[in-house]
Write a protein that holds these residues in place. Sequence first.
Motif, short mmCIF file in Angstrom:
data_model
loop_
_atom_site.label_atom_id
_atom_site.label_comp_id
_atom_site.label_asym_id
_atom_site.label_seq_id
_atom_site.Cartn_x
_atom_site.Cartn_y
_atom_site.Cartn_z
N VAL A 73 4.96 -1.74 6.34
CA VAL A 73 4.24 -0.81 7.20
C VAL A 73 4.13 -1.42 8.59
O VAL A 73 4.31 -2.63 8.77
CB VAL A 73 2.84 -0.46 6.65
N PHE A 74 3.83 -0.56 9.58
CA PHE A 74 3.67 -1.01 10.96
C PHE A 74 2.32 -0.55 11.46
O PHE A 74 2.00 0.64 11.44
CB PHE A 74 4.79 -0.44 11.83
N THR A 75 1.49 -1.49 11.91
CA THR A 75 0.15 -1.16 12.39
C THR A 75 -0.34 -2.24 13.34
O THR A 75 -0.03 -3.43 13.16
CB THR A 75 -0.84 -1.01 11.20
N PHE B 292 10.45 2.96 11.83
CA PHE B 292 9.36 3.04 12.80
C PHE B 292 9.93 2.88 14.21
O PHE B 292 10.98 2.26 14.40
CB PHE B 292 8.34 1.91 12.57
N GLN B 293 9.18 3.40 15.18
CA GLN B 293 9.45 3.05 16.57
C GLN B 293 8.54 1.88 16.91
O GLN B 293 7.31 1.99 16.85
CB GLN B 293 9.18 4.22 17.52
N ALA B 294 9.15 0.75 17.26
CA ALA B 294 8.39 -0.47 17.52
C ALA B 294 9.12 -1.30 18.55
O ALA B 294 10.36 -1.37 18.54
CB ALA B 294 8.20 -1.28 16.23
N PHE C 108 4.53 -5.57 11.97
CA PHE C 108 5.00 -5.18 10.64
C PHE C 108 4.25 -6.02 9.61
O PHE C 108 4.05 -7.22 9.81
CB PHE C 108 6.50 -5.44 10.50
#
Length: 237
Positions: free
Chosen positions: A186-188, A144-146, A192
């Motif tokens: 997951v990332f939301t 992910f981009q985070a 994470f």
Amino acid sequence: CIEEQGARLLLCLDRRTGKVLWQRPVLTTPLEKKNKLNSYASSTPATDGRHVWVTFLDAPHPRVVCYTVDGEEVWRATPGEFHSMHGYCSSLIPYKDMIILNADQDAVLPLRAYIVAYEKATGKERWRIDRPNRVRSYTPPAIFQAAGKMQLVVSGAKCVASYDPDTGRPHWIIDGPTEQFCASLVFTDGLFMMTGGFPELHLMGIRPDGTGNITDTHVTWHIKSRKIASYVPSPIA
């Protein structure tokens, strides 16, 4: 897998009709020991529409093999050894011009557990991560981009960790919260989310902007529960 022959196969099917367009014997080798819920072909192949990459266990060595979409072999690589009482299930993750394999495992020194990246086109090793703790886990990494950077995140081997997928360098790590994991993160909503594992089940929300060991600083919430946490299924966000 044709178990009577020990043959691990890669098949290409017409998605409209189900007709087998071609199949290739990736390797033929004795069947490895595994959990009864596992199979001898649990790893999911990856493709970019021009090539397809697949991995099987030629015990004790994983084999990573690249084919064209027409079934012509391009290269094969052997990243090291792999040892787990439950068998092999590592799925390949494509990223830019690389293909990435997680080999968390029960490695006894001097053997290592590792994550390794290969160049898609040539099979040349690009980078390798020496994983801590050397305990079997079964989690495909997620990218992910985070927090303004690319992060390859993986739960497994008594930790949750983030790495730079371009170089393999570590961003951050969390100790625990348990031993073995199956589900990807997951990332939301800026966090994470981790669920797992064995012998205890946990849910955890993690801020993505840490560096180093962030066990005590970046865990926003943490729930230990067998009623709402999952061991094998990955969450969807």
